[in-house]
Enzyme design. Structure first.
Site, PDB file in Angstrom:
ATOM      1  N   HIS A  58      60.362-131.935  20.725  1.00 32.52           N
ATOM      2  CA  HIS A  58      59.891-130.651  20.192  1.00 32.52           C
ATOM      3  C   HIS A  58      60.999-129.621  19.996  1.00 32.52           C
ATOM      4  O   HIS A  58      60.715-128.426  19.887  1.00 32.52           O
ATOM      5  CB  HIS A  58      58.842-130.043  21.124  1.00 32.52           C
ATOM      6  CG  HIS A  58      57.677-130.928  21.414  1.00 32.52           C
ATOM      7  ND1 HIS A  58      56.820-131.348  20.430  1.00 32.52           N
ATOM      8  CD2 HIS A  58      57.221-131.467  22.572  1.00 32.52           C
ATOM      9  CE1 HIS A  58      55.879-132.119  20.988  1.00 32.52           C
ATOM     10  NE2 HIS A  58      56.110-132.205  22.282  1.00 32.52           N
ATOM     11  N   HIS A 220      51.226-133.404  19.087  1.00 25.82           N
ATOM     12  CA  HIS A 220      51.450-134.822  19.364  1.00 25.82           C
ATOM     13  C   HIS A 220      50.570-135.683  18.476  1.00 25.82           C
ATOM     14  O   HIS A 220      50.377-136.865  18.737  1.00 25.82           O
ATOM     15  CB  HIS A 220      51.152-135.145  20.831  1.00 25.82           C
ATOM     16  CG  HIS A 220      51.845-134.246  21.783  1.00 25.82           C
ATOM     17  ND1 HIS A 220      51.222-133.209  22.410  1.00 25.82           N
ATOM     18  CD2 HIS A 220      53.138-134.204  22.170  1.00 25.82           C
ATOM     19  CE1 HIS A 220      52.113-132.575  23.169  1.00 25.82           C
ATOM     20  NE2 HIS A 220      53.270-133.150  23.039  1.00 25.82           N
TER      21      HIS A 220
END
Lengths: 332, 200
Positions: A58, A220
């Site tokens: 991320h 996700h």
């Protein structure tokens, strides 16, 4: 899988090696297996420490936001996987300057269990800890179940604001209060056009047709609220803003910092196209824009997509948001 | 004689050894309702715990914390996390003490029950290890002889399993197999019963 890597099982360790090699003025590696990233040098005595943690994949979240006026340490898990209890405990230890440590991270089950246990462990070493969870993703649960929402790009505001408060020498209770206030002030939603590939899995996280988008998808690849045909930018922006404002309307005079964030592969050009609608809608509702952020702040590797975050500011939050801060990915 | 480091080591070692003998049973039972790795979790956890026993400090609380950390190091499953959570609760309650009277065991079990309940977000009656743990805590209240405590706990756990066998699982992965879980023991309860069995 088409990715630039060596052994997929070394993906995270190699990226951390490169990160600290490129930016030694901001980061050092420590902790079990080198899976804690901390500011260089010892924790400042008397300053409340702020730690975060979560899966890799991320950047700049989470690790990137270790820096002055931001976080003190981060426990780093594999791609999209929680760090271990011991790694989290090490992150807390390295961040502890004797004034206690705030755990500030996203609302994910595995991270919560492990961070809670890490807190139990360091409590035996007389380190006080508190917790604030980010729950800004409005698409992940209805308002009645807001505490179940996932944390996404809104955490960048909480890192920044809590980090600035800690830098002033505020005590643990005060830093925790301000972090919670920041967490309560952010609302986010996203749209995904393509999935990303977890290196160790070698497969896309979800499938979506060439001409489709998924509104409200998690970072996700958690299912969103609607899959539909890809629409023009202004319509996509409008739908995302509708979702945020349905959750928290703008009142005239509200001061709002908007974040138009790339989930990885969407270029800045397209973020600026989207920003037009963001500005127009906030101002049409009587809101005032403060410190707009446009860029890559919280990603899912090579995912094509964007997220919007609105942070409602009062005087206190605005002061901390604008206070100086510096890491390799962001300077205020 | 109260609980000391030596008693703790003997007990943990016996439990860890016993897990080696029941791993297949636990795996099979868990495989009917979950991912079938409960036996593996307990064996791996037990083996890792055994590696730290020789270095445990004299304080019971600090020892239990080391044991809990060892357990979490190798067992990533939610049951492993819950076991470690219970151990950490007992560690905090016995911190700094080299001797713990047996009369405190009931309270330690209850403390473990409360923290595991909070962390696992489960309730009594959900057909989980919590039901047996609560029964053991209540049954051992007021007892101060280790043999009597163990006997009372084992009896309470067995009775709770008998009572709940015909109810459906209400939480966790087993809930997905709620109908199938009727008539089957909850794997987490069985693992707890086996831990007690390992103690003698």
């Amino acid at each position: 899988m088409k990715k630039i890597l060596n052994d997929p099982f070394h993906y995270v360790d190699e990226l951390l090696e490169g990160l600290v090699a490129a930016h030694p003025e901001f980061y050092r590696r420590t902790g079990i297996g080198g899976r804690v990233i901390a500011r260089p040098g010892e924790a400042r005595p008397g300053k409340v420490g702020i730690v975060t943690g979560g899966g890799s994949g991320h950047l700049p979240v989470f690790t990137g936001y270790v820096g002055k006026g931001l976080l003190d340490a981060c426990a780093v898990g594999d791609v999209f996987a929680s760090p271990s209890v011991d790694q989290m405990a090490d992150a807390i230890r390295v961040a502890n300057g004797g004034a206690g440590v705030l755990r500030l991270y996203g609302n994910y089950g595995g991270d919560i269990m492990n961070f809670d246990m890490a807190g139990d462990i360091v409590e035996m070493e007389d380190i006080s800890t508190t917790t604030v969870l980010l729950t800004d993703d409005v698409a992940s649960a209805p308002p009645a179940e807001a505490e179940k929402r996932r944390g996404v790009a809104g955490m960048v505001y909480a890192f920044k604001i809590a980090g600035a408060a800690a830098e002033t020498g505020a005590d643990l209770g005060e830093v925790t209060r301000i972090a919670q206030k920041a967490a309560d002030a952010v609302r986010s939603t996203g749209v995904a056009l393509t999935p990303c590939i977890v290196p160790q899995a070698g497969k896309p996280t979800f499938s979506i047709a060439e001409d489709e988008m998924e509104i409200g998808m998690g970072i996700h690849g958690e299912p969103g609220v609607r899959v539909g045909k890809l629409e023009p930018a202004d319509r996509i922006a409008g739908e995302m803003i509708d979702m945020i404002l349905k959750d928290r309307p703008i009142r005239p005079g509200d001061r709002i910092s908007p974040l138009v964030n790339s989930l990885g592969a969407t270029p800045p050009e397209e973020l600026y196209i989207l920003y037009r609608t963001v500005k127009q809608r906030i101002e049409a509702a009587g809101g005032e824009i403060v410190m707009p952020l446009v860029g890559r702040y919280a990603t899912s590797m090579e995912m094509v997509g964007v997220s919007f975050t609105f942070c409602w500011l009062d005087e206190e939050l605005e002061t901390y948001l604008k206070a100086p801060a510096e890491c390799a990915f962001w300077r205020v | 004689m109260p609980l000391t480091r030596d008693g703790l080591i003997a007990g943990l070692s016996a439990v860890a050894d016993h897990m080696e003998t029941v791993a297949d049973v636990l795996n099979t039972l868990d495989g009917q309702l979950g991912d079938g790795d409960l036996g593996v979790t307990m064996v791996r956890g037990g083996r890792e715990v055994k590696t730290v026993l020789a270095d445990l400090p004299p304080e019971i609380g600090e020892s239990l914390m080391k044991v809990a950390q060892a357990f979490t190091r190798v067992s990533g499953s939610s049951y492993g996390t819950l076991v470690a959570t219970g151990l950490m609760s007992a560690a905090k309650a016995t911190r700094g003490r080299t001797e713990v009277p047996w009369s405190e065991v009931s309270g330690l079990l209850n403390g473990a029950f409360e923290t595991m309940k909070a962390r696992g977000k489960a309730e009594l009656g959900n057909k989980t290890v919590l039901d047996t743990l609560d029964a053991a805590a209540k049954a051992t209240n007021g007892l101060d002889d280790p043999r009597a405590i163990l006997a009372a706990a084992r009896k309470a756990v067995a009775e709770t399993m008998d009572r709940m066998r015909q109810t459906p699982a209400q939480i966790g992965r087993a809930r997905i197999f709620a109908d199938k879980s009727i008539g089957l023991d909850d794997p987490g309860m069985v693992a707890f019963a086996e831990m007690l069995k390992g103690l003698g």
